[in-house]
Write an enzyme that holds these catalytic residues in place. Structure first.
Site, PDB file in Angstrom:
ATOM      1  N   ARG A 161      -3.278   8.161  -6.248  1.00 30.10           N
ATOM      2  CA  ARG A 161      -3.809   7.206  -6.982  1.00 30.10           C
ATOM      3  C   ARG A 161      -4.181   8.004  -8.400  1.00 30.10           C
ATOM      4  NH1 ARG A 161      -7.734   3.451  -5.518  1.00 30.10           N
ATOM      5  NH2 ARG A 161      -8.247   2.091  -7.082  1.00 30.10           N
ATOM      6  N   LYS A 200       0.841  -1.054  -0.191  1.00 27.71           N
ATOM      7  CA  LYS A 200       0.125  -0.050   0.621  1.00 27.71           C
ATOM      8  C   LYS A 200       1.780   1.234   0.316  1.00 27.71           C
ATOM      9  CE  LYS A 200      -4.006   2.730   2.536  1.00 27.71           C
ATOM     10  NZ  LYS A 200      -3.737   3.177   1.405  1.00 27.71           N
ATOM     11  N   GLU A 222      -0.651   3.920  -8.704  1.00 28.54           N
ATOM     12  CA  GLU A 222       0.386   4.817  -7.900  1.00 28.54           C
ATOM     13  C   GLU A 222       0.648   6.168  -8.719  1.00 28.54           C
ATOM     14  OE1 GLU A 222      -0.922   5.643  -4.828  1.00 28.54           O
ATOM     15  OE2 GLU A 222      -2.662   4.213  -4.211  1.00 28.54           O
TER      16      GLU A 222
END
Length: 544
Positions: free
Chosen positions: A239, A234, A283
């Site tokens: 994004r 993560k 990302e």
């Protein structure tokens, strides 16, 4: 049922040139529907009342009407602040005794206000308010200021559109995900039925809402929920959704804003891929020379609206890592299971452009993967179902996020002026979580920790721009700014309407990439409370 047509003898005796009165809905009817929905507790009753209001709208009123019932303006921000609205209301004569404004007229007035400049905006608003009744003025003011709280979040409105159009809610929801917004879908569903919805599908170079994740306490809990799953780092980046159609590449933020000019190196990397058509989810992130990530705010500094991307690129290069593919060379993959999308992603882009991933059902292996991600400076991991489709715009149990510390994305509801060294700055933030039951925000506590002088200066300016009222010490603001907050744990608190309060809360940073509608919900905190204590959460105050 309320009759929303101007069909009374009195109304029909006063037609205006060029307008088919029988096809127009009065603003008063929409304001009344909004008030009825706000006063209704039951979800099904809200849906029924909204469906009634939607059915009555004429074709050219459906998009603005659906937007207003969602508490939004189709034009977005139209440059009217609290002082301007308050001035228009104060300067207006006594309200007329009879409603005459139609939805179409008001929509056109908002178009004109959005296009106007300077003082002309206030003049146009004053002219509109002068013709509005008392309830209509209240509705308009709340709508313009983003304060229309009626407990009709998008899920409720989706059901209402489906009922009004006689269509399955799942089809309306899918179309809204593809469109990135519900109002145009509502207009198509009400006007054309299923054929209208069929137009909304994944299209190259047009963004769709991103799929979202729900929190999990640890990797073991996530794997217990999902079984064998894919674990991915993560990243604390920005994004991005990247579309490629031949040599044309466009990049969109999580709020669906086109940010292509800000990230030329990502454009170049995707343009060089062999696939002719792609839609990728991933990302963008700035990395230090040792491979560890820069702070989120550093990465986001690349996404300002008026920045020199070439100069920034030399000083702060961005890379992109992708974790999903929604389309590849003519094949739509939204409905495919996670495992199939992962295979398609591996076939479309090389490993250096993919986020590291581990497929496992073993909690020990998953915990080791998490520890490795944390050692490298990342936030944690995402656990993803191998069987679930890509549910655009949904936050469900198919994707679960695991972080070491508790963090939540909360909304700033107000701020207090600081003392001592912080005199002259808005410092102590009032924090709230979304409460879908009420359509508003439940306050969870305050914090003044974790803020640099630079951040204090910025937030003082921004919060004053969002001011709706103040009491001398506290400035109350439109609930638009999302801030990521870290905290140690929760405690029961009768002081706050959600029944819970944050302990040792501190600001990690603002999230300009997120809207208030994407903030964490009260139910997320209640889940943390259950894991923390093994008890059911305290009772929520009615209407919180």
């Amino acid at each position: 049922m309320h009759d929303s047509r101007r069909s009374s003898p009195e109304a029909s005796s006063r037609p205006r040139a060029g307008r088919a009165i029988s096809a127009c809905v009065l603003l008063a009817e929409l304001a009344r529907a909004s008030a009825d929905v706000a006063a209704t507790a039951g979800r099904l009753d809200k849906i029924a009342r909204l469906a009634e209001a939607l059915r009555a709208l004429a074709p050219d009123e459906r998009t603005p009407g659906a937007s207003w019932l969602a508490g939004e303006l189709p034009q977005g921000r139209i440059g009217l602040g609290y002082a301007t609205v308050r001035g228009a209301l104060a300067g207006a004569a006594s309200p007329p005794g009879e409603a005459e404004l139609t939805v179409g007229e008001v929509s056109r007035a908002f178009d004109a206000i959005a296009a106007a400049r300077g003082g002309e905006k206030a003049l146009l608003l004053g002219a509109l308010v002068a013709r509005a009744t008392g309830p209509e003025r209240d509705f308009l003011a709340k709508l313009v200021l983003g304060e229309l709280r009626q407990g009709a979040l998008e899920g409720v409105l989706v059901e209402a559109v489906a009922r009004a159009a006689g269509l399955p809610a799942a089809e309306v929801r899918r179309a809204a995900m593809m469109a990135g917004a519900l109002p145009p879908v509502a207009a198509a569903a009400l006007g054309e039925g299923a054929a209208g919805l069929a137009r909304f599908r994944l299209r190259l170079l047009e963004p769709v809402q991103p799929m979202l994740a729900s929190p999990a306490a640890d990797v073991g809990e996530a794997l217990a929920e999902l079984g064998e799953a894919a674990l991915e780092w993560k990243l604390d980046g920005a994004r991005v959704q990247v579309h490629k159609d031949g040599d044309e590449v466009r990049i969109f933020s999580r709020t669906l804003r086109d940010v292509t000019p800000a990230v030329p190196e990502v454009v170049e990397a995707v343009r060089a891929l062999p696939a002719r058509a792609l839609v990728l989810d991933g990302e963008a992130i700035a990395l230090r020379p040792d491979g560890t990530p820069e702070a989120f705010q550093v990465t986001m500094s690349r996404f300002g609206r008026k920045l020199d991307a070439s100069a920034l690129r030399a000083r702060l290069p961005l890379g992109a890592l992708f974790f999903d593919v929604l389309h590849a060379d003519g094949r739509d993959l939204l409905g495919e299971p996670g495992r199939a999308r992962a295979d398609a992603l591996a076939a479309a882009i090389p490993a250096p452009l993919r986020i590291p991933r581990l497929v496992t059902a073993d909690p020990a292996a998953g915990a080791a993967f998490l520890e490795d991600a944390l050692r490298r400076g990342h936030e944690g991991v995402l656990a993803k179902s191998l069987a679930a489709p890509y549910e655009a715009g949904r936050r469900g149990a198919s994707w679960l996020k695991v972080k070491r510390a508790h963090t939540l994305d909360l909304v700033v509801l107000a701020a207090e002026w600081g003392n001592g060294r912080r005199h002259g700055w808005l410092s102590n933030l009032h924090l709230g979580a979304r409460d879908p039951a009420s359509g508003g925000f439940a306050m969870l506590g305050k914090t003044f920790k974790g803020m640099t002088d630079e951040l204090l200066g910025w937030q003082t300016t921004r919060l004053q721009e969002l001011e709706v009222s103040h009491d001398g010490h506290t400035v109350y603001v439109r609930p638009e700014l999302v801030v990521e907050v870290a905290f140690n744990d929760l405690q029961a608190s009768p002081q706050y309407p959600g029944g819970l309060a944050l302990r040792f809360a501190r600001v990690k940073g603002y999230r300009p990439d997120k809207s208030a509608a994407e903030a964490d919900t009260l139910s997320s905190l209640q889940q943390i409370w259950r894991r923390q204590t093994g008890l059911e959460p305290p009772e929520v105050w009615p209407g919180s």
